[in-house]
Design an enzyme around this catalytic site. Structure first.
Site, short mmCIF file in Angstrom:
data_model
loop_
_atom_site.label_atom_id
_atom_site.label_comp_id
_atom_site.label_asym_id
_atom_site.label_seq_id
_atom_site.Cartn_x
_atom_site.Cartn_y
_atom_site.Cartn_z
N LYS A 67 33.95 12.46 119.53
CA LYS A 67 35.21 12.56 118.80
C LYS A 67 36.33 12.31 119.78
O LYS A 67 36.20 12.57 120.98
CB LYS A 67 35.39 13.98 118.22
CG LYS A 67 36.33 14.00 117.04
CD LYS A 67 35.57 13.64 115.78
CE LYS A 67 36.37 13.81 114.53
NZ LYS A 67 35.48 13.75 113.36
N1 GLU Z 1 35.86 11.10 111.06
C1 GLU Z 1 34.76 11.01 110.15
C2 GLU Z 1 33.83 12.21 110.30
O1 GLU Z 1 34.26 13.27 110.70
C3 GLU Z 1 34.02 9.67 110.26
C4 GLU Z 1 33.47 9.32 111.61
C5 GLU Z 1 32.91 7.92 111.71
O2 GLU Z 1 32.94 7.19 110.72
O3 GLU Z 1 32.47 7.55 112.81
O4 GLU Z 1 32.70 12.18 109.94
#
Ligand code: GLU
Length: 417
Positions: free
Chosen positions: A109
């Site tokens: 993240k």
């Molecule tokens: N931000 C989204 C999540 O928390 C998507 C992450 C992604 O598509 O890599 O799952």
């Protein structure tokens, strides 16, 4: 097992869930050591020239939690709450989420601590580009692939792709959640909400739970929440309350979705919707309803309100909306919690499809995307329900068990331990 306390940080809370799964799976200490902490963390200072000529330096992160199952994957959060601990928590959730969905990724993240509502388009553009340049050496289509999260969307993903491309050449597969015109996938924007309702329907079918007539409250009316509300209404549910950052609206007889979506499109908020009473974001969580879908930010269900939450079913659209303390309260009173790493996995699953399409330089139809998404979400839900029954654990524990088991197995197969 000790009773969870609510004085844990977000990362400690996710680790609490990991430890519990690790205990239940009788995981070796070696594996625990390798899976508990992020494998790599990068903090960057991001200088941005503001429109008024002053320089502001923001702090950003990219945290790669675990890469045993494939390239790191996870969104970029632009929000004042995106500090190191929060990003670490979200990175670790991505590890278990991608493993549970069984897509070939690890978990990561990123985030920049900033308030996008206070930044102009030009400032956001400069911030996104400088942040991307500062973390670019960690990224790559086979290394780490960012995506949107809270405070970012297609626009920022296009800028990220462009900034990366200026350094390394045109590389669409470096980031997912892009605009369709730049190699984005049909169905990606709808995917988190779409996937959440697929999970809900699969669980309902397995448990002979009739959705028509059930009352639903949704906190959050962004990409995820607004779609959950609309799709649940299409299933015959009565959506009685919704909210966004500015507040919520409540009508026990139900909100007319078409009218509400029109109001939201013009007013930019659900607030002020006629034929409904105003409620706060705190009040909305404890309204009488059958299904509560927290689809905004983390830790909104905690020890301070858990015993007043009336819903029998909680559909976690957001990441970590429930603290371990609140989770224990819900479990004790027999409420069903459909956990975040299952419910909101639709976003990253269609990110995987987008990445695969980019690598193949081929575009899938929206129908194909949704069909493949359904296969993944239904299978994952069935696996979680089966595991919960077989191991006599909660759905969250079952989801973590499956994710942790898969990551552990990948580590063993790679010969780390
Ligand atoms: N931000 C989204 C999540 O928390 C998507 C992450 C992604 O598509 O890599 O799952």
């Amino acid at each position: 097992m000790t009773q969870p306390q609510d004085n844990l940080t977000p990362f400690q809370s996710v680790t609490w869930c990991f430890d519990r799964a690790a205990d239940q799976l009788k995981l070796s200490n070696d594996l625990r050591e390798l899976m508990r902490r992020p494998w790599r963390e990068l903090r960057v200072e991001v200088p941005v020239r503001l429109d008024n000529g002053t320089l502001k330096v923001f702090t950003g992160y990219r945290i790669q939690h675990n890469g045993a199952r494939g390239p790191y994957k996870g969104g970029i959060r632009f929000d004042p709450s995106a500090d190191e601990d929060e990003v670490r928590a979200l990175a670790s959730l991505m590890t278990w989420k991608t493993a549970l969905a069984d897509i070939p990724y690890g978990g990561a993240k990123g985030g920049v601590q900033c308030d996008p509502t206070q930044l102009s388009e030009g400032e956001m553009n400069r911030l996104t580009r400088r942040y991307t340049q500062n973390i670019a050496h960690l990224l790559g289509p086979q290394r780490d692939i960012p995506a949107p999260d809270l405070g970012t969307n297609q626009r920022e993903m296009a800028w990220m792709m462009d900034a990366y491309g200026q350094m390394y050449g045109h590389t669409p597969s470096i980031v997912t959640g892009k605009p369709i015109e730049l190699g984005g996938s049909y169905g990606r924007e709808a995917a988190p909400g779409h996937g959440a309702v697929m999970v809900m329907k699969t669980w309902a079918a397995l448990n002979r739970y009739a959705l028509p007539g059930k009352s639903v409250v949704v906190q959050g009316f962004g990409q995820v929440g607004s779609r959950i509300a609309r799709l649940m209404a299409e299933e015959g549910c009565i959506v009685v309350a919704v909210s966004d950052v500015r507040g919520g609206v409540y009508n026990p007889k139900g909100l007319d979705m078409a009218d509400l979506l029109r109001h939201n499109a013009t007013a930019g908020t659900v607030r002020g919707f006629r034929g409904a009473d105003a409620v706060t974001n705190a009040e909305i969580l404890t309204l009488p309803c059958d299904i509560l879908a927290p689809a905004a930010v983390g830790e909104v269900l905690n020890s301070s309100n858990a015993d007043r939450v009336k819903a029998a079913l909680i559909l976690e659209g957001a990441n970590h909306p429930t603290t371990p303390g609140a989770d224990a309260v819900f479990n004790q009173r027999g409420a069903t919690v459909l956990p975040d790493i299952l419910v909101n996995a639709g976003g990253v699953v269609v990110s995987y499809f987008e990445w695969a399409q980019n690598i193949q330089q081929f575009r899938w139809s929206e129908d194909r995307v949704n069909q493949e998404l359904r296969v993944v979400m239904e299978r994952a839900t069935q696996e979680v329900v089966r595991r919960a029954q077989a191991a006599q654990v909660t759905l969250r524990e079952a989801a973590f068990q499956i994710g942790v088991e898969r990551v552990g197995r990948a580590i063993e197969l790679r010969g780390f331990v």
